[in-house]
Design a protein around this motif. Structure first.
Motif, PDB file in Angstrom:
ATOM      1  N   ASP A  17       0.845  -1.196   0.000  1.00 52.78           N
ATOM      2  CA  ASP A  17       0.000   0.000   0.000  1.00 52.78           C
ATOM      3  C   ASP A  17       0.878   1.242   0.000  1.00 52.78           C
ATOM      4  O   ASP A  17       2.088   1.164   0.208  1.00 52.78           O
ATOM      5  CB  ASP A  17      -0.918  -0.001   1.228  1.00 52.78           C
ATOM      6  N   THR A  18       0.264   2.402  -0.203  1.00 50.76           N
ATOM      7  CA  THR A  18       1.029   3.654  -0.254  1.00 50.76           C
ATOM      8  C   THR A  18       1.683   3.945   1.100  1.00 50.76           C
ATOM      9  O   THR A  18       1.073   3.750   2.147  1.00 50.76           O
ATOM     10  CB  THR A  18       0.115   4.828  -0.643  1.00 50.76           C
ATOM     11  N   ILE A  19       2.904   4.407   1.056  1.00 50.45           N
ATOM     12  CA  ILE A  19       3.655   4.741   2.265  1.00 50.45           C
ATOM     13  C   ILE A  19       3.625   6.246   2.525  1.00 50.45           C
ATOM     14  O   ILE A  19       3.623   6.688   3.664  1.00 50.45           O
ATOM     15  CB  ILE A  19       5.105   4.219   2.164  1.00 50.45           C
ATOM     16  N   HIS A  20       3.561   7.032   1.461  1.00 52.25           N
ATOM     17  CA  HIS A  20       3.564   8.500   1.595  1.00 52.25           C
ATOM     18  C   HIS A  20       2.513   9.009   2.588  1.00 52.25           C
ATOM     19  O   HIS A  20       2.852   9.794   3.477  1.00 52.25           O
ATOM     20  CB  HIS A  20       3.384   9.143   0.217  1.00 52.25           C
ATOM     21  N   PRO A  21       1.252   8.574   2.487  1.00 48.72           N
ATOM     22  CA  PRO A  21       0.262   9.102   3.440  1.00 48.72           C
ATOM     23  C   PRO A  21       0.562   8.734   4.888  1.00 48.72           C
ATOM     24  O   PRO A  21       0.273   9.512   5.793  1.00 48.72           O
ATOM     25  CB  PRO A  21      -1.061   8.463   2.997  1.00 48.72           C
ATOM     26  N   ILE A  22       1.137   7.573   5.102  1.00 48.06           N
ATOM     27  CA  ILE A  22       1.460   7.150   6.467  1.00 48.06           C
ATOM     28  C   ILE A  22       2.466   8.119   7.078  1.00 48.06           C
ATOM     29  O   ILE A  22       2.282   8.623   8.183  1.00 48.06           O
ATOM     30  CB  ILE A  22       1.999   5.709   6.477  1.00 48.06           C
ATOM     31  N   ILE A  23       3.528   8.396   6.349  1.00 51.55           N
ATOM     32  CA  ILE A  23       4.579   9.281   6.862  1.00 51.55           C
ATOM     33  C   ILE A  23       4.079  10.717   6.957  1.00 51.55           C
ATOM     34  O   ILE A  23       4.345  11.415   7.935  1.00 51.55           O
ATOM     35  CB  ILE A  23       5.838   9.195   5.975  1.00 51.55           C
ATOM     36  N   HIS A  25       1.154  11.839   7.475  1.00 53.41           N
ATOM     37  CA  HIS A  25       0.239  12.085   8.597  1.00 53.41           C
ATOM     38  C   HIS A  25       1.011  12.369   9.885  1.00 53.41           C
ATOM     39  O   HIS A  25       0.552  13.131  10.724  1.00 53.41           O
ATOM     40  CB  HIS A  25      -0.733  10.916   8.771  1.00 53.41           C
ATOM     41  N   PHE A  26       2.179  11.762  10.027  1.00 52.34           N
ATOM     42  CA  PHE A  26       3.026  12.103  11.173  1.00 52.34           C
ATOM     43  C   PHE A  26       3.484  13.558  11.085  1.00 52.34           C
ATOM     44  O   PHE A  26       3.476  14.283  12.077  1.00 52.34           O
ATOM     45  CB  PHE A  26       4.244  11.177  11.259  1.00 52.34           C
ATOM     46  N   ALA A  67       8.758  11.779   3.569  1.00 48.54           N
ATOM     47  CA  ALA A  67       7.430  11.783   2.948  1.00 48.54           C
ATOM     48  C   ALA A  67       7.507  12.241   1.495  1.00 48.54           C
ATOM     49  O   ALA A  67       6.829  11.680   0.624  1.00 48.54           O
ATOM     50  CB  ALA A  67       6.482  12.681   3.737  1.00 48.54           C
ATOM     51  N   GLU A  74       5.747   7.474  -5.500  1.00 46.11           N
ATOM     52  CA  GLU A  74       4.386   6.978  -5.688  1.00 46.11           C
ATOM     53  C   GLU A  74       3.610   7.805  -6.711  1.00 46.11           C
ATOM     54  O   GLU A  74       2.767   7.268  -7.429  1.00 46.11           O
ATOM     55  CB  GLU A  74       3.663   6.918  -4.344  1.00 46.11           C
TER      56      GLU A  74
END
Length: 166
Positions: A17-23, A25-26, A67, A74
């Motif tokens: 899955d996408t990693i950009h949104p996870i990072i 959001h931090f 990010a 991505e």
């Protein structure tokens, strides 16, 4: 093993899955929480909140570059169609700008912290408010890319591959 990294899944990504949104959001949480801590610390004279704010900004400065790296990667794999391209371009431009703005504000904060860790100038709080507004705009654009234009969602990826979206 190399085959695993060169194959793209249903989301057009080499990982689940996408990693950009996870990072990112931090980063969003740290920047906004730092601003809240600064405001509360300013009005209550609680200098410990200034320390919390400083460390949040420091970590946000590092995290935003991570990010952006994942965001660029991505975005390249998303194969955006015509309607999404302008929003993606604006999101990218603001993202790169935010990295510089956050780094500059963190550097300014470091100087303030060295000179007097118990006080913040009102100008710094004003800049924190401007930063919070820019982050809000960036969140809006990112939400549009996912929830309106569906980048990296299975139906949109399939439609782009089938030539339905251009």
């Amino acid at each position: 093993m190399l085959e695993f990294f060169t194959r793209l899944n249903d989301h057009n990504l080499p990982y689940p899955d996408t990693i950009h949104p996870i990072i990112v959001h931090f980063v969003i949480a740290m920047v906004l929480f730092a601003f809240i801590c600064d405001v509360i610390g300013y009005f209550t004279s609680n200098h410990r909140l200034f320390e919390v704010s400083w460390w949040n900004m420091f970590l946000a400065t590092i995290a935003i570059f991570v990010a952006i790296i994942f965001g660029q990667f991505e975005a390249g794999l998303a194969k955006p169609y015509a309607l999404a391209k302008s929003v993606l371009s604006m999101h990218t431009l603001i993202g790169w700008s935010l990295s510089g703005i956050i780094a500059a504000i963190t550097a300014w904060r470091y100087v303030i912290r060295l000179r007097n860790p118990y006080r913040l100038p009102i100008a710094y709080l004003g800049m924190g408010l401007v930063l919070a507004v820019i982050v809000g705009m960036q969140v809006y654009l990112g939400d549009q890319l996912v929830w309106v234009y569906g980048l990296h969602t299975v139906p949109v990826v399939e439609a782009v591959k089938d030539g339905i979206l251009r």
